[in-house]
Motif scaffolding. Structure first.
Motif, PDB file in Angstrom:
ATOM      1  N   PRO A  23       1.025  -1.222  -0.126  1.00 36.64           N
ATOM      2  CA  PRO A  23      -0.091  -0.039   0.078  1.00 36.64           C
ATOM      3  C   PRO A  23       0.851   1.093  -0.093  1.00 36.64           C
ATOM      4  CG  PRO A  23      -0.750  -1.545   1.640  1.00 36.64           C
ATOM      5  CD  PRO A  23       0.590  -2.004   0.856  1.00 36.64           C
ATOM      6  N   ALA A  24       0.476   2.226  -0.881  1.00 40.00           N
ATOM      7  CA  ALA A  24       1.100   3.496  -0.705  1.00 40.00           C
ATOM      8  C   ALA A  24       0.879   4.179   0.343  1.00 40.00           C
ATOM      9  CB  ALA A  24       0.788   4.248  -2.262  1.00 40.00           C
ATOM     10  N   ASN A  25       2.078   4.947   0.824  1.00 38.31           N
ATOM     11  CA  ASN A  25       1.883   5.883   1.805  1.00 38.31           C
ATOM     12  C   ASN A  25       1.033   7.264   1.513  1.00 38.31           C
ATOM     13  OD1 ASN A  25       4.066   7.800   1.131  1.00 38.31           O
ATOM     14  ND2 ASN A  25       5.411   6.328   2.277  1.00 38.31           N
ATOM     15  N   ALA A  26       0.841   8.269   2.359  1.00 32.01           N
ATOM     16  CA  ALA A  26       0.157   9.452   1.991  1.00 32.01           C
ATOM     17  C   ALA A  26       1.287  10.283   1.043  1.00 32.01           C
ATOM     18  CB  ALA A  26      -0.218  10.277   3.121  1.00 32.01           C
ATOM     19  N   ASP A  27       2.616  10.396   1.318  1.00 34.18           N
ATOM     20  CA  ASP A  27       3.364  11.061   0.635  1.00 34.18           C
ATOM     21  C   ASP A  27       3.430  10.641  -0.944  1.00 34.18           C
ATOM     22  OD1 ASP A  27       3.892  12.895   2.476  1.00 34.18           O
ATOM     23  OD2 ASP A  27       5.678  11.864   3.188  1.00 34.18           O
ATOM     24  N   GLU A  28       3.409   9.326  -1.065  1.00 34.47           N
ATOM     25  CA  GLU A  28       3.547   8.694  -2.149  1.00 34.47           C
ATOM     26  C   GLU A  28       2.334   9.080  -3.244  1.00 34.47           C
ATOM     27  OE1 GLU A  28       6.368   4.962  -1.531  1.00 34.47           O
ATOM     28  OE2 GLU A  28       4.283   4.682  -1.011  1.00 34.47           O
TER      29      GLU A  28
END
Length: 168
Positions: A23-28
């Protein structure tokens, strides 16, 4: 459906260096959104869709904790040449130098500009200094045949347009 499968289905995935998806983090996610919006700006959708400009600026400047003054350079057909963050300030102000704005416009052979800055305070209302700066830049750029189409203030999710307010 398992809890893991459900959580993966509802989130964006990125590939790590080993080639596995996670899962991508918020920054990504924000970086991906910035790339998509910047691509739309460069694909000339910007001026056929003011909403694309506003969305781009919200993502780019809306969450900053310091002031930034930027310029969107346009060609003679109002297509985007470049987006340039020219000056960075503090939480409540930034210094803008008209000479530098004119130099950048000439260096990019711009026919018109959109002036942009943010208000980290969250209040989109222009100050008297914002209004005076806009007129100073408009006059300086007119001397070299570069039009100022608008000055936009980004305050979180809100965006104020000088042109729409009749302040240009």
């Amino acid at each position: 459906m398992s809890q893991l499968t459900h959580s993966l289905d509802s989130s964006l995935l990125v590939r790590d260096v080993a080639g596995d998806y996670r899962p991508a983090n918020a920054d990504e996610v924000l970086q991906a959104a910035r790339r998509v919006l910047a691509g739309q700006m460069r694909d000339c959708e910007a001026l056929t869709s003011p909403q694309v400009v506003r969305d781009f600026l919200r993502v780019k400047l809306g969450a900053l904790e310091h002031e930034v003054f930027a310029v969107i350079h346009l060609d003679a057909q109002n297509r985007v040449i470049d987006y340039v963050e020219m000056f960075r300030g503090t939480v409540s102000q930034t210094s803008v130098y008209p000479r530098e704005v004119v130099k950048e416009a000439l260096a990019r052979n711009s026919a018109a500009l959109l002036l942009v800055h943010n208000h980290p305070s969250g209040a989109a209302e222009p100050s008297r200094a914002d209004e005076m700066l806009t007129q100073t830049l408009k006059s300086a750029l007119a001397l070299v045949d570069v039009r100022v189409l608008d000055h936009l203030i980004v305050a979180g999710g809100a965006i104020l347009s000088f042109a729409e307010r009749g302040l240009l």
